[in-house]
Enzyme design. Structure first.
Site, mmCIF file in Angstrom:
data_model
loop_
_atom_site.group_PDB
_atom_site.id
_atom_site.type_symbol
_atom_site.label_atom_id
_atom_site.label_comp_id
_atom_site.label_asym_id
_atom_site.label_seq_id
_atom_site.Cartn_x
_atom_site.Cartn_y
_atom_site.Cartn_z
ATOM 1 N N CYS A 30 -17.197 -5.037 25.833
ATOM 2 C CA CYS A 30 -18.302 -5.008 24.871
ATOM 3 C C CYS A 30 -19.235 -3.808 25.032
ATOM 4 O O CYS A 30 -19.371 -3.007 24.110
ATOM 5 C CB CYS A 30 -19.113 -6.291 24.988
ATOM 6 S SG CYS A 30 -18.110 -7.739 24.696
HETATM 7 C C1 UGA Z 1 -22.047 -8.647 27.781
HETATM 8 C C2 UGA Z 1 -23.406 -9.320 27.558
HETATM 9 O O1 UGA Z 1 -24.003 -9.660 28.821
HETATM 10 C C3 UGA Z 1 -23.251 -10.605 26.726
HETATM 11 O O2 UGA Z 1 -24.536 -11.149 26.463
HETATM 12 C C4 UGA Z 1 -22.564 -10.242 25.397
HETATM 13 O O3 UGA Z 1 -22.316 -11.406 24.627
HETATM 14 C C5 UGA Z 1 -21.237 -9.561 25.678
HETATM 15 O O4 UGA Z 1 -21.452 -8.386 26.507
HETATM 16 C C6 UGA Z 1 -20.639 -9.171 24.357
HETATM 17 O O5 UGA Z 1 -21.226 -8.361 23.654
HETATM 18 O O6 UGA Z 1 -19.644 -9.792 23.962
HETATM 19 P P1 UGA Z 1 -19.953 -9.065 29.419
HETATM 20 O O7 UGA Z 1 -19.434 -7.767 28.904
HETATM 21 O O8 UGA Z 1 -19.051 -10.241 29.481
HETATM 22 O O9 UGA Z 1 -21.244 -9.542 28.539
HETATM 23 O O10 UGA Z 1 -20.463 -8.813 30.909
HETATM 24 P P2 UGA Z 1 -21.848 -8.643 31.670
HETATM 25 O O11 UGA Z 1 -22.024 -9.768 32.600
HETATM 26 O O12 UGA Z 1 -22.967 -8.352 30.747
HETATM 27 O O13 UGA Z 1 -21.537 -7.332 32.540
HETATM 28 C C7 UGA Z 1 -21.313 -6.062 31.937
HETATM 29 C C8 UGA Z 1 -21.062 -5.017 33.004
HETATM 30 O O14 UGA Z 1 -22.265 -4.712 33.708
HETATM 31 C C9 UGA Z 1 -20.047 -5.436 34.079
HETATM 32 O O15 UGA Z 1 -19.247 -4.334 34.414
HETATM 33 C C10 UGA Z 1 -20.916 -5.834 35.249
HETATM 34 O O16 UGA Z 1 -20.284 -5.699 36.488
HETATM 35 C C11 UGA Z 1 -22.065 -4.834 35.112
HETATM 36 N N1 UGA Z 1 -23.338 -5.295 35.704
HETATM 37 C C12 UGA Z 1 -23.997 -6.357 35.162
HETATM 38 C C13 UGA Z 1 -23.868 -4.617 36.791
HETATM 39 O O17 UGA Z 1 -23.281 -3.622 37.297
HETATM 40 N N2 UGA Z 1 -25.069 -5.033 37.297
HETATM 41 C C14 UGA Z 1 -25.740 -6.096 36.798
HETATM 42 O O18 UGA Z 1 -26.842 -6.413 37.317
HETATM 43 C C15 UGA Z 1 -25.187 -6.781 35.705
#
Ligand code: UGA
Length: 449
Positions: free
Chosen positions: A277
């Site tokens: 995403c």
């Molecule tokens: C993200 C959004 O969080 C959701 O709300 C949204 O619905 C979704 O995209 C979408 O548009 O469909 P997602 O891609 O499943 O969800 O994953 P996240 O948990 O948001 O993580 C995204 C990336 O950021 C991952 O690579 C994760 O490892 C990284 N991340 C996240 C960090 O490096 N640090 C953090 O503190 C949080």
């Protein structure tokens, strides 16, 4: 509407959003009719198997398939004809230039429109796929009207209802969301959708914000961009911490996270963000700003920091090993985050490619993503069947995904299994002082020396 207690729902597109939402609705007694063009996927679902790894989903599918609350439709036409509300949950991938590819959404709208032509009853269409601002009213609505020969707001309803679930937490996020956003083309459409959600959540109903479709579309993009900006921000601070003896980004994040205005979430420094995403949504948003003639320095900077971040991990590996040529490196964690087998946009792939270019020999391991990674990396790396096997004889172990099972590895495992007990913790999962005091040389993202 038919005379059932609960309206019947249909879902076109069974990815993380469509399948999880359908299964959650079905688990609360809503009849959901599901359709996806991918027949392999449909076959798996029909047996109660989840086509991708998502905690809790398979259990829901097994129950809802066997009690027939979740049913598979032969095509989208049947799905629409036999339901009251249709959710469009198809993918909106990136085109080669980064712009959003709306082909599947257009096709879904066409199919739904053609079915609506034959339907007597009022029907509600809900766009849940992520679409760039104005798409619902300027692209989807005209297709529905043209194909159905009917008028939106009179003969059928239309809402834009963005989704905020995270992979790896999809079921939990669907059952307990922070809020529901309803972008309605007309009040009746919004009311009907609000009613469904109130029925679904009961006393647990989250705040529901009713607004226009364009605002709903903007909320989805602004939400993802803001969260990505938060992570890029803390990664930028992490890079500074590494230059300052005694500095530690984990403490900085904890300190700023206690400010209620900032909050503690999405402040975990790491090797860069990925997934199916954020990378595509931020690229699409950047282009959308450009086309609108509006500058977007924060979006550009968010992407720029993230493009550089994997390189920072490679540089840290080089600092530890000197030249990487011929060095054996263990890579623990390949999925773009823990809790999923998804490797789309995973930074692990970029890092592995760069380490390979610099001559490193790699063995890789992930608790769930091995099958997907094999398809992507072929025989460019060796594959391990456990984290301990992955460590064997390596000179450096790099942690790229924060899978809980990597926390079970003890300093003595690294000492006993590796040729040199050296760890690069790119997800900050280990207790640094414990590892150091037990004879493991450990470097970590955001840690100054
Ligand atoms: C993200 C959004 O969080 C959701 O709300 C949204 O619905 C979704 O995209 C979408 O548009 O469909 P997602 O891609 O499943 O969800 O994953 P996240 O948990 O948001 O993580 C995204 C990336 O950021 C991952 O690579 C994760 O490892 C990284 N991340 C996240 C960090 O490096 N640090 C953090 O503190 C949080």
């Amino acid at each position: 509407m038919t005379q059932r207690n609960k309206p019947k729902l249909s879902f076109i597109g069974l990815g993380y959003v469509g399948l999880t939402t359908a299964a959650c609705f079905a688990s609360k007694g809503f009849i959901t009719l599901c359709y996806d063009i991918d027949q392999n996927k449909m076959e798996k679902i029909s047996k109660g198997e989840a086509p991708f790894y998502e905690p809790g989903l398979e259990e829901l599918l097994k129950t809802t398939i066997s009690n027939k609350t979740l049913q598979l439709a032969n095509n989208s036409h049947d799905a629409v004809m036999n339901s009251d509300i249709t959710f469009i949950t198809v993918g909106t991938p990136s085109k080669p230039d980064g712009d959003i590819d709306l082909t599947y959404v257009q096709k879904a709208a066409q199919d739904i429109g053609q079915a609506l032509r034959k339907k007597k009853e009022w029907h509600l269409v809900v766009v849940k796929s992520t679409v760039t601002p104005t798409t619902t009213e300027e692209l989807i609505k005209p297709i529905l009207e043209r194909e159905s020969g009917k008028k939106c707001g009179e003969d059928f309803g239309l809402c834009m209802n963005p989704e905020f679930l995270r992979e790896g937490n999809a079921v939990e996020d669907t059952l307990n969301p922070d809020r529901i956003i309803i972008g309605e083309c007309d009040p009746k459409s919004g009311e009907e959708l609000e009613k469904i959600y109130r029925e679904f959540y009961g006393s647990n109903t989250p705040p529901i914000l009713r607004t226009s479709p364009v605002n709903a579309e903007l909320i989805k993009y602004a939400n993802n961009a803001f969260l990505a900006m938060k992570v890029s921000f803390i990664n930028m601070i992490a890079n500074l911490c590494q230059k300052l003896p005694g500095a530690d980004v984990e403490h900085v994040a904890a300190g700023i996270g206690l400010d209620k205005r900032i909050g503690p979430y999405f402040l975990k420094a790491g090797p860069g963000w990925g997934g199916s995403c954020w990378p595509k949504d931020l690229q699409a948003l950047r282009l959308f700003f450009q086309k609108a003639g509006v500058e977007a320095p924060l979006i550009n900077a968010t992407l720029e920091v993230n493009e550089e971040q994997p390189q920072k991990i490679v540089m840290l590996a080089e600092e530890i090993l000197g030249s990487l040529r011929g060095k054996r490196v263990a890579i623990l964690g390949l999925a773009f985050k823990s809790g999923t087998d998804d490797i789309r946009g995973a930074v692990s792939l970029k890092i592995i490619k760069e380490l390979k270019n610099r001559g490193a020999a790699m063995k890789v391991y992930d608790p769930k993503a091995m099958q997907n990674v094999r398809k992507e990396l072929g025989d460019n790396v060796e594959y391990a069947s456990s984290s301990k096997e992955c460590l064997a004889e390596a000179e450096l172990a790099i942690i790229l995904t924060d899978w809980p099972e990597f926390n079970n590895l003890r300093p003595e495992d690294f000492r006993n299994l590796m040729n040199k007990a050296q760890v690069l913790d790119a997800r900050r999962i280990y207790n640094i002082s414990k590892f150091l005091s037990e004879g493991v040389r450990i470097s970590a993202i955001g840690l100054g020396y």
